[in-house]
Design an enzyme around this catalytic site. Structure first.
Site, PDB file in Angstrom:
ATOM      1  N   ASP A 334       0.856  -1.182   0.000  1.00  0.00           N
ATOM      2  CA  ASP A 334       0.000   0.000   0.000  1.00  0.00           C
ATOM      3  C   ASP A 334       0.895   1.235   0.000  1.00  0.00           C
ATOM      4  O   ASP A 334       1.847   1.338   0.806  1.00  0.00           O
ATOM      5  CB  ASP A 334      -0.887  -0.006   1.244  1.00  0.00           C
ATOM      6  N   ASN A 342      -2.401  13.018  -3.160  1.00  0.00           N
ATOM      7  CA  ASN A 342      -3.468  13.508  -4.050  1.00  0.00           C
ATOM      8  C   ASN A 342      -3.970  14.880  -3.611  1.00  0.00           C
ATOM      9  O   ASN A 342      -4.170  15.777  -4.437  1.00  0.00           O
ATOM     10  CB  ASN A 342      -4.635  12.518  -4.070  1.00  0.00           C
ATOM     11  N   HIS A 347      -4.365  14.918  -8.479  1.00  0.00           N
ATOM     12  CA  HIS A 347      -4.513  13.543  -8.939  1.00  0.00           C
ATOM     13  C   HIS A 347      -3.568  13.195 -10.097  1.00  0.00           C
ATOM     14  O   HIS A 347      -3.207  12.032 -10.260  1.00  0.00           O
ATOM     15  CB  HIS A 347      -5.961  13.290  -9.369  1.00  0.00           C
ATOM     16  N   ASP A 351      -1.422   9.910 -10.021  1.00  0.00           N
ATOM     17  CA  ASP A 351      -1.363   8.886 -11.071  1.00  0.00           C
ATOM     18  C   ASP A 351       0.077   8.577 -11.464  1.00  0.00           C
ATOM     19  O   ASP A 351       0.422   7.417 -11.731  1.00  0.00           O
ATOM     20  CB  ASP A 351      -2.144   9.352 -12.297  1.00  0.00           C
ATOM     21  N   GLU A 377      -4.610   2.542  -4.224  1.00  0.00           N
ATOM     22  CA  GLU A 377      -3.150   2.569  -4.104  1.00  0.00           C
ATOM     23  C   GLU A 377      -2.605   1.247  -3.611  1.00  0.00           C
ATOM     24  O   GLU A 377      -1.464   1.157  -3.160  1.00  0.00           O
ATOM     25  CB  GLU A 377      -2.719   3.694  -3.154  1.00  0.00           C
TER      26      GLU A 377
END
Length: 455
Positions: A334, A342, A347, A351, A377
């Site tokens: 994770d 974010n 975002h 990404d 994630e």
């Protein structure tokens, strides 16, 4: 005049007559030679090859008679087709069936008639080969046998003509077809006919190939299936169709996918398949599209890694193998503080981080392992043939590789690791739950670390 009774199978007989496509066709030398020969051998002024249609008799060939057809009601031949043996009328003036027939009382003044039915292989009388005289006559047994034999020759020609026309039509249709159409001779192991739509039907010299040559073009993984297919054909009932899909090599060496549908065209005396009729369609583009759809269905769009669906499929396979004693382990990763990334950087940067983590995971896992994005994630690595300690060591390498990633923000990951030990030997879902629980402990212990489920 007595009108002939129509045969009990009249509808089927008329269908057979039309099947042979003889009515209203031009004269043909082979039939004219027979009527001429019969007239000479039996010393008759008139010889006819007569076909009895629904309401008329029509002459395919005639010697000594000018007309092309007459009414069926007045036809001697309409009586003759009701029997398998020749109909002989020695003197029509003395036969109540014909004594007032217009062809008896007027031109051509029929007195003698002998007609042998033209009976097909499936038992339908199409008409007759007949001879006529203007005076009473008798025929010897030898002469009647000659007439019957010549009628049989006519039927042979008719059958051959139908076969030739059917093949000619078949070849024209096959030439126009976008698909491969072929006839295989199983006993002789060769291609009897094949259009040019599929190269394996052809030999190296451009001629028709034998089955061994065709088999040599098959993909090695498909040879056994094609051989088994021939065994299936041996038990196929008449009219049955079987389908098979295989890969065949083209002239450039590339394999193309083909889907074939085949049926038994002819059997030998023991009922075994002799000839097989098949149609094959090139489905290479369809298979490519299907493979692409399957890939898309199993691939995460952002990272290009296998998605949750693909991971679940592989985990089910590992569970089955685990029941047979195979080891496997799971690492759940994770991205630390991903929501903060974010929220702080947007975002688009988030990404980029996920794509970079995916690349690092892919670059640092073995070919036998599967790494994928489980969602958000979270990533999962499925390790084959390792225990929990080895999986933890491999996960530590992944943690260090991710920490070394150069991104606009520092990136770390927490890992939970578990293996199929003891009661979890064949339960992949329980192993995944244990790895997820270990991940939870890693995050609460300060993140950026690997925690084992047995720790």
């Amino acid at each position: 005049m007595k009108v002939a009774v129509k045969p009990a199978n009249e509808l089927q007989r008329l269908a057979a007559l039309r099947r042979y496509m003889l009515l209203d066709t031009l004269p043909e030398p082979e039939f004219d030679r027979i009527t001429s020969l019969v007239a000479q051998l039996l010393d008759m002024p008139i010889a006819l090859m007569s076909l009895v249609d629904e309401d008329r008799q029509w002459f395919k060939s005639a010697v000594g008679f000018e007309g092309k057809e007459t009414s069926r009601d007045t036809a001697f031949c309409a009586h003759a087709i009701n029997d398998r043996t020749p109909l002989v009328v020695p003197d029509a003036h003395r036969d109540e069936r014909f004594d007032d027939n217009p062809f008896v009382v007027g031109a051509p003044n029929v007195r003698f008639y002998a007609g042998a039915p033209l009976t097909t292989l499936d038992g339908f009388a199409l008409g007759t080969l007949c001879v006529i005289d203007r005076k009473p006559r008798e025929l010897t047994a030898q002469q009647l046998s000659l007439l019957s034999s010549m009628a049989a020759v006519v039927v042979d020609l008719v059958e051959a003509r139908l076969g030739f026309r059917a093949r000619e039509m078949f070849e024209k249709v096959a030439a126009l077809s976008p698909d491969a159409i072929y006839v295989l001779d199983v006993a002789a192991r060769k291609v009897l006919y094949g259009n040019d739509k599929v190269l394996p039907l052809r030999g190296h010299d451009g001629g028709l190939a034998d089955l061994a040559t065709m088999e040599s073009t098959l993909h090695p993984d498909d040879v056994a299936g094609v051989r088994a297919h021939f065994g299936e054909l041996a038990t196929l009932p008449d009219g049955g169709v079987v389908e098979l899909t295989f890969r065949s090599q083209d002239e450039d060496g590339a394999y193309r996918w083909m889907r074939a549908r085949e049926t038994v065209f002819e059997r030998d005396a023991n009922g075994a398949p002799q000839q097989i009729l098949g149609v094959a369609v090139d489905i290479t583009e369809l298979e490519a599209a299907r493979a692409r759809l399957a890939e898309l269905a199993d691939t995460d769009e952002l990272t290009g890694l296998p998605n949750k669906r693909a991971l679940r499929t592989r985990l089910a396979q590992l569970s089955l193998e685990g029941a047979r004693g195979r080891k496997f382990a799971i690492a759940v990763a994770d991205v630390d503080y991903f929501k903060r990334i974010n929220d702080t950087y947007g975002h688009a940067v988030g990404d980029q981080v996920l794509a970079a983590v995916a690349a690092a995971l892919r670059a640092n896992t073995r070919a036998v392992d599967l790494v994928g994005r489980f969602g958000g994630e979270e990533f999962v690595v499925l390790y084959a043939d390792v225990d929990e300690a080895t999986a933890a060591m491999l996960a530590e390498r992944l943690r260090l590789a991710i920490k070394a990633i150069e991104t606009p923000v520092g990136v770390t990951c927490s890992f939970g690791v578990s293996a199929n030990n003891g009661e979890l030997a064949s339960n992949g879902d329980r192993v995944l739950e244990a790895a997820d629980a270990a991940l939870y402990r890693a995050k609460h212990a300060g993140r950026d670390r690997v925690v084992r489920s047995d720790a």
